[in-house]
Design a protein around this motif. Structure first.
Motif, mmCIF file in Angstrom:
data_model
loop_
_atom_site.group_PDB
_atom_site.id
_atom_site.type_symbol
_atom_site.label_atom_id
_atom_site.label_comp_id
_atom_site.label_asym_id
_atom_site.label_seq_id
_atom_site.Cartn_x
_atom_site.Cartn_y
_atom_site.Cartn_z
ATOM 1 N N ARG A 187 -2.554 8.991 1.149
ATOM 2 C CA ARG A 187 -2.308 9.380 -0.243
ATOM 3 C C ARG A 187 -3.613 9.260 -1.010
ATOM 4 N NH1 ARG A 187 1.926 6.267 1.382
ATOM 5 N NH2 ARG A 187 3.869 7.390 1.580
ATOM 6 N N ASN A 209 -4.328 10.834 -4.265
ATOM 7 C CA ASN A 209 -4.223 10.687 -5.719
ATOM 8 C C ASN A 209 -3.363 9.475 -6.092
ATOM 9 O OD1 ASN A 209 -1.765 11.692 -5.027
ATOM 10 N ND2 ASN A 209 -1.851 13.486 -6.341
ATOM 11 N N LYS A 210 -3.542 8.984 -7.282
ATOM 12 C CA LYS A 210 -2.927 7.740 -7.723
ATOM 13 C C LYS A 210 -1.405 7.854 -7.837
ATOM 14 C CE LYS A 210 -3.958 4.043 -10.926
ATOM 15 N NZ LYS A 210 -4.822 3.636 -12.029
ATOM 16 N N ALA A 211 -0.910 9.004 -8.230
ATOM 17 C CA ALA A 211 0.541 9.174 -8.381
ATOM 18 C C ALA A 211 1.259 8.996 -7.048
ATOM 19 C CB ALA A 211 0.835 10.548 -8.968
ATOM 20 N N ASN A 212 0.680 9.473 -5.978
ATOM 21 C CA ASN A 212 1.310 9.315 -4.668
ATOM 22 C C ASN A 212 1.133 7.903 -4.117
ATOM 23 O OD1 ASN A 212 2.185 11.935 -4.664
ATOM 24 N ND2 ASN A 212 0.499 12.694 -3.429
ATOM 25 N N ARG A 213 0.055 7.243 -4.463
ATOM 26 C CA ARG A 213 -0.166 5.874 -3.973
ATOM 27 C C ARG A 213 0.820 4.895 -4.584
ATOM 28 N NH1 ARG A 213 -5.854 6.935 -4.706
ATOM 29 N NH2 ARG A 213 -5.762 5.684 -6.588
ATOM 30 N N ILE A 214 1.274 5.155 -5.801
ATOM 31 C CA ILE A 214 2.231 4.260 -6.469
ATOM 32 C C ILE A 214 3.549 4.231 -5.711
ATOM 33 C CG2 ILE A 214 3.569 3.989 -8.598
ATOM 34 C CD1 ILE A 214 1.153 5.021 -10.110
#
Length: 88
Positions: A40, A42-47
């Motif tokens: 992942r 980008n940050k949105a997917n890592r969350i």
């Protein structure tokens, strides 16, 4: 000419081999970054954390090349191998 002193025709196959390997490594890196379900960027997917999305993992693991060679013979030239190994 200064270039002929450093780059000789004998090293062209080496450049070709190393260039091919670097290209394959780059292709695998891009494939893993863009399509691997466990990576992942980008940050949105890592969350989201750890996802149990088995269907996405199955489509990543069972790519078109693997499906194509699944039922093929694991030999490079099976007809020539059969000719030399099975005399009549």
């Amino acid at each position: 000419m200064a270039g002929s002193k450093w780059i000789r025709p004998e090293v062209y196959p080496l450049f070709l081999a190393v260039g091919t390997v670097v290209g394959i490594c780059g292709m695998q890196l891009v494939r893993n970054i863009w399509t691997n379900p466990e990576v992942r960027v980008n940050k949105a997917n890592r969350i989201a954390g750890v996802l149990d999305n088995h269907a996405e993992g199955e489509t990543y693991a069972e790519n078109s090349l693997r499906k194509f060679v699944r039922n093929k013979s694991p030999q490079v030239m099976p007809s020539i191998n059969k000719f030399f190994s099975d005399p009549e």
